[in-house]
Design a protein around this motif. Structure first.
Motif, PDB file in Angstrom:
ATOM      1  N   TYR A  28       0.824  -1.211   0.000  1.00 20.30           N
ATOM      2  CA  TYR A  28       0.000   0.000   0.000  1.00 20.30           C
ATOM      3  C   TYR A  28       0.860   1.263   0.000  1.00 20.30           C
ATOM      4  O   TYR A  28       0.436   2.296  -0.518  1.00 20.30           O
ATOM      5  CB  TYR A  28      -0.946  -0.017   1.203  1.00 20.30           C
ATOM      6  CG  TYR A  28      -1.934  -1.143   1.123  1.00 20.30           C
ATOM      7  CD1 TYR A  28      -3.042  -1.071   0.283  1.00 20.30           C
ATOM      8  CD2 TYR A  28      -1.749  -2.307   1.859  1.00 20.30           C
ATOM      9  CE1 TYR A  28      -3.942  -2.115   0.193  1.00 20.30           C
ATOM     10  CE2 TYR A  28      -2.646  -3.359   1.776  1.00 20.30           C
ATOM     11  CZ  TYR A  28      -3.743  -3.259   0.938  1.00 20.30           C
ATOM     12  OH  TYR A  28      -4.623  -4.299   0.838  1.00 20.30           O
TER      13      TYR A  28
ATOM     14  N   LEU B  45       1.707   1.744  -3.689  1.00 24.53           N
ATOM     15  CA  LEU B  45       0.534   2.096  -4.479  1.00 24.53           C
ATOM     16  C   LEU B  45       0.076   3.511  -4.171  1.00 24.53           C
ATOM     17  O   LEU B  45      -0.195   4.306  -5.090  1.00 24.53           O
ATOM     18  CB  LEU B  45      -0.595   1.093  -4.195  1.00 24.53           C
ATOM     19  CG  LEU B  45      -1.895   1.297  -4.970  1.00 24.53           C
ATOM     20  CD1 LEU B  45      -1.637   1.278  -6.465  1.00 24.53           C
ATOM     21  CD2 LEU B  45      -2.900   0.219  -4.575  1.00 24.53           C
TER      22      LEU B  45
ATOM     23  N   THR C 217      -7.013   8.470  -4.619  1.00 18.03           N
ATOM     24  CA  THR C 217      -6.238   7.236  -4.441  1.00 18.03           C
ATOM     25  C   THR C 217      -7.098   6.058  -4.004  1.00 18.03           C
ATOM     26  O   THR C 217      -6.618   4.918  -4.014  1.00 18.03           O
ATOM     27  CB  THR C 217      -5.139   7.453  -3.384  1.00 18.03           C
ATOM     28  OG1 THR C 217      -5.741   7.640  -2.091  1.00 18.03           O
ATOM     29  CG2 THR C 217      -4.278   8.657  -3.718  1.00 18.03           C
TER      30      THR C 217
ATOM     31  N   PRO D  96      -7.985   2.443  -6.575  1.00 19.44           N
ATOM     32  CA  PRO D  96      -7.006   1.347  -6.647  1.00 19.44           C
ATOM     33  C   PRO D  96      -6.705   0.728  -5.288  1.00 19.44           C
ATOM     34  O   PRO D  96      -6.408  -0.468  -5.200  1.00 19.44           O
ATOM     35  CB  PRO D  96      -5.760   2.015  -7.242  1.00 19.44           C
ATOM     36  CG  PRO D  96      -5.928   3.464  -6.983  1.00 19.44           C
ATOM     37  CD  PRO D  96      -7.387   3.724  -7.022  1.00 19.44           C
TER      38      PRO D  96
ATOM     39  N   GLN E 127      -7.044  -3.224  -4.397  1.00 24.11           N
ATOM     40  CA  GLN E 127      -5.919  -3.950  -3.822  1.00 24.11           C
ATOM     41  C   GLN E 127      -6.292  -4.577  -2.483  1.00 24.11           C
ATOM     42  O   GLN E 127      -5.887  -5.700  -2.175  1.00 24.11           O
ATOM     43  CB  GLN E 127      -4.719  -3.005  -3.652  1.00 24.11           C
ATOM     44  CG  GLN E 127      -3.485  -3.672  -3.068  1.00 24.11           C
ATOM     45  CD  GLN E 127      -2.982  -4.813  -3.922  1.00 24.11           C
ATOM     46  OE1 GLN E 127      -2.853  -4.681  -5.134  1.00 24.11           O
ATOM     47  NE2 GLN E 127      -2.700  -5.950  -3.304  1.00 24.11           N
TER      48      GLN E 127
END
Length: 283
Positions: free
Chosen positions: A157, A160, A196, A199, A203
């Motif tokens: 994380y 990402l 953000t 995604p 995930q």
């Protein structure tokens, strides 16, 4: 005119993998929520030595294990433990990793260097090996297993969230907020963070399947939920280490099938969410 939410929902429902994943995920969640009501179970007293290693039957649909315990009931109750591990460990990794990734991407400089250094250290170890090391330090238990799996999830994380911040901070609406004098915290959490989330949500959904596998691996090694808790990995380990896996394969088969079902459910759900939340998808 359709709202973005309705467009995403329509894209999700058009995804076959998303629909199948949603049904399987709801099945797993409902099973974990209602099995204690439908079939109350006390693992400390569920022993019937007269019915050891009985094959599947109407009375015991999944057969019995070496202590005469009903594999069907234990497998269903194991869904609660696996779902608990998945949700708590992924939530830990998501919250900590997202926060660190936001800070690294927004402030750059020494903050980014330090967080990048921390991420590289965590990624230097294979995930399962790092989880084993953490549990070995703090002692085998379900709580420590959730902590270990959560720590393993953090660098995913961080990377990402950081990559999303680096792309979003250059957009016009973020530049306009900074030009108007908005404080950094407001720019970061009000303008950048919402961008953000898609995604990160995808995930997180995929990570629940990964966490389920890692929890089963720790349980198999005796580092997760401790006996007599009905944890899927521990149930497989009991059958394998007890030497009766070949004579009573149902003791390993059904916990393994439920691990596969849970991982498949969240992976398919994550694929559907990815299709729905992808801004490049066509409606």
């Amino acid at each position: 005119m359709e709202t973005p939410f309705r467009q995403a929902l329509r894209r999700f429902l058009k995804s076959r993998s998303g629909r199948v994943g949603l049904v399987l995920t709801l099945l797993v969640v409902l099973l974990a929520l209602f099995i204690p009501v439908l079939r109350p179970y006390d693992p400390t007293t569920d022993r019937d030595y007269l019915n050891r290693l009985k094959p599947p039957s109407l009375e015991h649909p999944f057969g019995t294990d070496n202590l005469g315990r009903d594999v069907f009931v234990r497998t269903l109750h194991g869904s609660r433990i696996s779902l608990q591990v998945g949700l708590i460990s992924v939530s830990l990794g998501l919250l900590v990793g997202t926060l660190l990734g936001l800070l690294a991407g927004f402030y750059r400089g020494y903050v980014e260097v330090f967080i990048g250094w921390l991420t590289d250290i965590l990624l230097a170890f294979p995930g399962t090996l790092l989880a084993i090391a953490i549990v070995a330090i703090f002692g085998p238990s379900l709580q420590n297993a959730m902590l270990a799996i959560g720590v393993v999830q953090i660098p995913v994380y961080i990377r990402l969230a950081r990559s999303m911040v680096l792309s979003l901070r250059e957009l016009d609406f973020v530049q306009a907020a900074e030009a108007l004098g908005a404080p950094p915290g407001r720019v970061l959490f009000k303008h950048i963070l919402p961008g953000t989330l898609p995604p990160l949500v995808v995930q997180a959904t995929l990570s629940i399947g990964t966490a389920t596998l890692e929890a089963a691996a720790l349980g198999f090694l005796g580092l997760g939920a401790q006996p007599p808790a009905p944890e899927w990995g521990a149930m497989i380990a009991d059958s394998f280490k007890g030497g009766y896996a070949m004579n009573a394969p149902w003791t390993m088969l059904f916990p393994g099938l439920f691990i596969m079902l849970t991982v498949l459910a969240f992976n398919l759900l994550g694929d559907g969410l990815r299709d729905a939340l992808d801004p490049r998808a066509t409606s």
